[in-house]
Design a protein around this motif. Structure first.
Motif, PDB file in Angstrom:
ATOM      1  N   ARG A 144      92.976  10.057   6.423  1.00 21.60           N
ATOM      2  CA  ARG A 144      93.559   9.250   5.352  1.00 21.60           C
ATOM      3  C   ARG A 144      94.589  10.033   4.536  1.00 21.60           C
ATOM      4  O   ARG A 144      94.877   9.676   3.393  1.00 21.60           O
ATOM      5  CB  ARG A 144      92.480   8.692   4.422  1.00 21.60           C
ATOM      6  CG  ARG A 144      91.616   7.642   5.067  1.00 21.60           C
ATOM      7  CD  ARG A 144      92.469   6.474   5.543  1.00 21.60           C
ATOM      8  NE  ARG A 144      91.742   5.569   6.436  1.00 21.60           N
ATOM      9  CZ  ARG A 144      92.281   4.540   7.074  1.00 21.60           C
ATOM     10  NH1 ARG A 144      93.583   4.314   6.909  1.00 21.60           N
ATOM     11  NH2 ARG A 144      91.588   3.765   7.863  1.00 21.60           N
ATOM     12  N   GLN A 145      95.149  11.080   5.133  1.00 20.45           N
ATOM     13  CA  GLN A 145      96.201  11.824   4.460  1.00 20.45           C
ATOM     14  C   GLN A 145      97.550  11.140   4.696  1.00 20.45           C
ATOM     15  O   GLN A 145      97.932  10.872   5.839  1.00 20.45           O
ATOM     16  CB  GLN A 145      96.254  13.267   4.966  1.00 20.45           C
ATOM     17  CG  GLN A 145      95.043  14.091   4.565  1.00 20.45           C
ATOM     18  CD  GLN A 145      95.207  15.547   4.939  1.00 20.45           C
ATOM     19  OE1 GLN A 145      96.310  16.079   4.966  1.00 20.45           O
ATOM     20  NE2 GLN A 145      94.082  16.199   5.238  1.00 20.45           N
ATOM     21  N   LYS A 146      98.289  10.902   3.618  1.00 23.78           N
ATOM     22  CA  LYS A 146      99.530  10.138   3.679  1.00 23.78           C
ATOM     23  C   LYS A 146     100.599  10.829   4.532  1.00 23.78           C
ATOM     24  O   LYS A 146     101.447  10.170   5.132  1.00 23.78           O
ATOM     25  CB  LYS A 146     100.053   9.915   2.258  1.00 23.78           C
ATOM     26  CG  LYS A 146     101.190   8.907   2.159  1.00 23.78           C
ATOM     27  CD  LYS A 146     101.608   8.721   0.712  1.00 23.78           C
ATOM     28  CE  LYS A 146     102.786   7.776   0.598  1.00 23.78           C
ATOM     29  NZ  LYS A 146     103.233   7.631  -0.814  1.00 23.78           N
ATOM     30  N   ARG A 147     100.556  12.163   4.581  1.00 26.34           N
ATOM     31  CA  ARG A 147     101.588  12.874   5.334  1.00 26.34           C
ATOM     32  C   ARG A 147     101.532  12.535   6.821  1.00 26.34           C
ATOM     33  O   ARG A 147     102.558  12.525   7.505  1.00 26.34           O
ATOM     34  CB  ARG A 147     101.478  14.382   5.112  1.00 26.34           C
ATOM     35  CG  ARG A 147     100.188  15.035   5.590  1.00 26.34           C
ATOM     36  CD  ARG A 147     100.079  16.458   5.071  1.00 26.34           C
ATOM     37  NE  ARG A 147      98.867  17.120   5.505  1.00 26.34           N
ATOM     38  CZ  ARG A 147      98.810  17.991   6.509  1.00 26.34           C
ATOM     39  NH1 ARG A 147      99.910  18.300   7.161  1.00 26.34           N
ATOM     40  NH2 ARG A 147      97.673  18.561   6.853  1.00 26.34           N
ATOM     41  N   PHE A 148     100.349  12.263   7.338  1.00 24.03           N
ATOM     42  CA  PHE A 148     100.242  11.889   8.743  1.00 24.03           C
ATOM     43  C   PHE A 148     100.788  10.478   8.978  1.00 24.03           C
ATOM     44  O   PHE A 148     101.394  10.205  10.010  1.00 24.03           O
ATOM     45  CB  PHE A 148      98.790  11.987   9.222  1.00 24.03           C
ATOM     46  CG  PHE A 148      98.266  13.391   9.280  1.00 24.03           C
ATOM     47  CD1 PHE A 148      98.929  14.370  10.014  1.00 24.03           C
ATOM     48  CD2 PHE A 148      97.119  13.748   8.591  1.00 24.03           C
ATOM     49  CE1 PHE A 148      98.444  15.672  10.075  1.00 24.03           C
ATOM     50  CE2 PHE A 148      96.628  15.047   8.644  1.00 24.03           C
ATOM     51  CZ  PHE A 148      97.293  16.009   9.373  1.00 24.03           C
ATOM     52  N   LEU A 149     100.564   9.575   8.009  1.00 21.13           N
ATOM     53  CA  LEU A 149     101.126   8.233   8.124  1.00 21.13           C
ATOM     54  C   LEU A 149     102.654   8.309   8.115  1.00 21.13           C
ATOM     55  O   LEU A 149     103.331   7.635   8.906  1.00 21.13           O
ATOM     56  CB  LEU A 149     100.639   7.348   6.969  1.00 21.13           C
ATOM     57  CG  LEU A 149     101.225   5.926   6.909  1.00 21.13           C
ATOM     58  CD1 LEU A 149     100.894   5.155   8.181  1.00 21.13           C
ATOM     59  CD2 LEU A 149     100.716   5.192   5.674  1.00 21.13           C
ATOM     60  N   ALA A 150     103.195   9.143   7.222  1.00 21.30           N
ATOM     61  CA  ALA A 150     104.651   9.307   7.156  1.00 21.30           C
ATOM     62  C   ALA A 150     105.191   9.870   8.468  1.00 21.30           C
ATOM     63  O   ALA A 150     106.220   9.417   8.982  1.00 21.30           O
ATOM     64  CB  ALA A 150     105.024  10.226   5.993  1.00 21.30           C
ATOM     65  N   HIS A 184     107.267  15.296  -1.764  1.00 17.47           N
ATOM     66  CA  HIS A 184     106.763  13.923  -1.716  1.00 17.47           C
ATOM     67  C   HIS A 184     106.678  13.447  -0.277  1.00 17.47           C
ATOM     68  O   HIS A 184     107.576  13.684   0.531  1.00 17.47           O
ATOM     69  CB  HIS A 184     107.688  12.998  -2.503  1.00 17.47           C
ATOM     70  CG  HIS A 184     107.388  11.547  -2.312  1.00 17.47           C
ATOM     71  ND1 HIS A 184     106.237  10.963  -2.796  1.00 17.47           N
ATOM     72  CD2 HIS A 184     108.071  10.561  -1.667  1.00 17.47           C
ATOM     73  CE1 HIS A 184     106.228   9.693  -2.474  1.00 17.47           C
ATOM     74  NE2 HIS A 184     107.321   9.419  -1.791  1.00 17.47           N
ATOM     75  N   THR A 185     105.577  12.772   0.039  1.00 19.68           N
ATOM     76  CA  THR A 185     105.402  12.186   1.358  1.00 19.68           C
ATOM     77  C   THR A 185     105.709  10.697   1.267  1.00 19.68           C
ATOM     78  O   THR A 185     105.045   9.970   0.534  1.00 19.68           O
ATOM     79  CB  THR A 185     103.960  12.377   1.859  1.00 19.68           C
ATOM     80  OG1 THR A 185     103.658  13.776   1.877  1.00 19.68           O
ATOM     81  CG2 THR A 185     103.805  11.821   3.263  1.00 19.68           C
ATOM     82  N   SER A 186     106.731  10.248   2.018  1.00 21.39           N
ATOM     83  CA  SER A 186     107.201   8.870   1.883  1.00 21.39           C
ATOM     84  C   SER A 186     106.959   8.060   3.147  1.00 21.39           C
ATOM     85  O   SER A 186     107.068   8.573   4.261  1.00 21.39           O
ATOM     86  CB  SER A 186     108.698   8.858   1.572  1.00 21.39           C
ATOM     87  OG  SER A 186     109.198   7.543   1.570  1.00 21.39           O
ATOM     88  N   VAL A 187     106.638   6.774   2.942  1.00 22.76           N
ATOM     89  CA  VAL A 187     106.535   5.850   4.070  1.00 22.76           C
ATOM     90  C   VAL A 187     107.594   4.756   3.964  1.00 22.76           C
ATOM     91  O   VAL A 187     107.650   3.854   4.783  1.00 22.76           O
ATOM     92  CB  VAL A 187     105.125   5.214   4.152  1.00 22.76           C
ATOM     93  CG1 VAL A 187     104.076   6.266   4.427  1.00 22.76           C
ATOM     94  CG2 VAL A 187     104.801   4.442   2.871  1.00 22.76           C
ATOM     95  N   ALA A 188     108.457   4.839   2.938  1.00 23.83           N
ATOM     96  CA  ALA A 188     109.451   3.788   2.715  1.00 23.83           C
ATOM     97  C   ALA A 188     110.883   4.277   2.875  1.00 23.83           C
ATOM     98  O   ALA A 188     111.817   3.530   2.626  1.00 23.83           O
ATOM     99  CB  ALA A 188     109.272   3.185   1.327  1.00 23.83           C
ATOM    100  N   GLY A 189     111.053   5.527   3.286  1.00 18.86           N
ATOM    101  CA  GLY A 189     112.402   5.999   3.555  1.00 18.86           C
ATOM    102  C   GLY A 189     112.968   6.978   2.553  1.00 18.86           C
ATOM    103  O   GLY A 189     114.137   7.349   2.653  1.00 18.86           O
ATOM    104  N   ALA A 225     116.793   2.918   2.527  1.00 15.89           N
ATOM    105  CA  ALA A 225     115.532   2.623   1.834  1.00 15.89           C
ATOM    106  C   ALA A 225     115.739   1.533   0.779  1.00 15.89           C
ATOM    107  O   ALA A 225     116.760   1.507   0.106  1.00 15.89           O
ATOM    108  CB  ALA A 225     114.996   3.902   1.178  1.00 15.89           C
ATOM    109  N   PRO A 226     114.767   0.630   0.635  1.00 18.16           N
ATOM    110  CA  PRO A 226     113.486   0.591   1.340  1.00 18.16           C
ATOM    111  C   PRO A 226     113.483  -0.279   2.598  1.00 18.16           C
ATOM    112  O   PRO A 226     112.446  -0.435   3.237  1.00 18.16           O
ATOM    113  CB  PRO A 226     112.564  -0.022   0.284  1.00 18.16           C
ATOM    114  CG  PRO A 226     113.470  -0.996  -0.439  1.00 18.16           C
ATOM    115  CD  PRO A 226     114.830  -0.337  -0.482  1.00 18.16           C
TER     116      PRO A 226
END
Length: 518
Positions: free
Chosen positions: A147-153, A293-298, A365-366
């Motif tokens: 559940r670490q955001k960096r892996f999702l990014a 910052h770890t981003s999933v939106a660009g 983005a976004p």
């Protein structure tokens, strides 16, 4: 800040700073109060070359001549001597690079700029490859487990032609002599300028995205680590200009990328400080402190600067087609002078239901859609040039709001201040509308070359010309404050632009996925 030719003693020293942009090079001489004593700009020396469709290059020798011209011109304009220059700071455009022979200094090819699209097919091929699908799958699994955001990014990362890495892969494949005998150097503009200024075969640079080169990416793309420059601090004695160039040895004390330099020039030193640069494109940066910052939106995580042991990270969102859209409208003769646009926009109550989508280079983005098209929507017989101009200016402010909202949503960092710079920020209509939409006060500096000022500040700190960041804050001047005409609560209750913005967002959706290829 005007040029002052008198009132100095020979004991006075000054800071030289150069900003190498895409189509121009500017140099300023700064005094202790951060006032400009002399300036020089070269608009013609840097000519973009288009050898093939989608290719955008700069001739290295033209850039070098332009660099020398503005440095000498600025010192001459100040009525000073080179021996009074305490140090030199350099700010450059990002992701424009070249390879050259480390023994002779001979370039293997022209600079391949950040606008160049020659690697578009290579990017598409990599993104559709089994390798990338495997990487994405592994990252998704790690995100599910941790559940670490960096892996999702990481599971959403794709290559684009804007990445210097794939353009370098193209260069190494198509110019094999560059690496055959092991004499190849790779460098962005700053690295090459250091090579030329010091006349020493030592290649150094500041890495924008991390504190070292990624062995994984280099291995994945077969890029030899041996051709890459060393990574150094932002404030560092990179070397001394060879005396044969300017007559005296001037220490080179800072090398920065343009947006990071502008952030430093705006004195955005604290967590939550925001800088909006509106030039050819818009770049919005927020100081995220000592954590990337770890981003999933660009949003892009960047190293803002590293001075000593202290590292400051930024999160950046960008929107292409800001000043470019205004220039396009001028070429269409919607107006003759850019300074007229503010008066034209305010000469009508609204845009008469016309909406402009500024996506000549896709949407960033976004929405992150490289296949989006630029468009006008809502045209009708009553539409005039004035409505079109207003719609274009409104679209810039609307994109600013989009970037700001995704920045707030993703970083969850309280905003401390907002500073704006760049040529487009001279337009009061765009500035006021942006302040209204963001519901925040925006400060506009008296001096717009913030990349130059930022590189100068870092260079001056490195030599003790200025003592610390608190002193720099006191030197910062503000031309105007733009206060929102409505509070955020007032916006939520009902603002005339609320419906306009919603209709504009519908126009955005209609413009997306228009082209079959980016």
């Amino acid at each position: 800040m005007g040029t002052q030719r008198n009132g100095f003693s020979k004991r006075e020293t000054f800071i030289l700073s150069v900003d190498v942009g895409t189509t121009s090079i500017r140099c300023h001489v700064y005094d202790k109060s951060a006032g400009i004593r002399g300036s020089s700009a070269s608009l013609l020396q840097v000519s973009l070359l288009y050898p093939q469709p989608g290719w955008v290059e700069i001739e290295p020798e033209d850039l070098w001549k332009g660099f020398l011209t503005v440095v000498k011109g600025a010192v001459q304009d100040a009525g000073l001597q080179m021996c009074q220059m305490e140090s030199l700071g350099i700010s450059t455009q990002r992701a424009t690079f070249m390879t050259w022979d480390r023994n002779t200094g001979r370039p293997f090819h022209n600079f391949i700029t950040w606008q160049d699209l020659r690697a578009a097919e290579l990017a598409r091929s990599w993104n559709e490859s089994c390798t990338m699908k495997t990487v994405h799958g592994v990252m998704k699994t790690l995100h599910f487990l941790t559940r670490q955001k960096r892996f999702l990014a990481a599971s959403l990362v794709v290559f684009t032609a804007q990445h210097a890495s794939l353009r370098l892969v193209w260069a190494l494949k198509n110019i094999p002599q560059a690496v055959e005998d092991g004499s190849c150097y790779f460098g962005t503009i700053d690295t090459w300028l250091l090579y030329k200024l010091t006349k020493v075969c030592v290649c150094v640079c500041v890495c924008d995205h991390q504190m070292c080169w990624s062995g994984f990416i280099c291995s994945l793309l077969s890029i030899p680590l041996s051709i890459l420059p060393r990574v150094q601090n932002t404030s560092h004695k990179f070397g001394t200009c060879d005396p044969s160039i300017f007559g005296v040895p001037i220490p080179i004390m800072s090398v920065m990328a343009d947006q990071q330099a502008a952030m430093f020039g705006e004195c955005c030193f604290d967590i939550g400080d925001v800088k909006i640069t509106m030039g050819t494109g818009t770049f919005m940066d927020i100081n995220t402190g000592n954590k990337p910052h770890t981003s999933v939106a660009g949003l892009y995580p960047l190293v803002g600067w590293k001075i000593g042991a202290d590292v400051v990270y930024l999160a950046e969102g960008n929107a292409a087609g800001t000043g470019a859209a205004i220039k396009w409208a001028q070429d269409l003769e919607l107006f003759s002078d850019v300074t007229e646009t503010e008066a034209i926009a305010t000469s009508v109550e609204d845009s008469d239901g016309v909406y402009f989508v500024p996506s000549f280079s896709g949407l960033q983005a976004p929405l992150n859609d490289p296949k989006a098209c630029a468009s006008f929507m809502g045209l009708k017989p009553s539409t005039t040039k004035r409505h079109l101009v207003r719609a274009i200016l409104e679209s810039i402010a609307f994109r600013n709001k989009q970037l700001f909202e995704v920045m707030l949503r993703e970083t969850r960092i309280p905003i401390t201040k907002i500073r704006a710079d760049g040529g487009v920020c001279t337009n009061n209509f765009i500035m006021q509308l942006t302040a209204d939409l963001l519901g925040r006060k925006i400060e506009r500096p008296s001096h717009f070359d913030m990349s130059c000022l930022g590189a100068a500040f870092v260079a001056g700190l490195g030599t003790g010309y200025w003592r610390n960041q608190e002193e720099l804050k006191k030197l910062l001047s503000t031309d105007q404050h733009f206060l929102p005409l409505r509070s955020k609560a007032g916006w939520d209750k009902g603002c005339p632009y609320r419906g306009v913005l919603q209709s504009w967002e519908r126009a955005l959706q209609r413009s997306m996925h228009w082209y079959s290829q980016p």
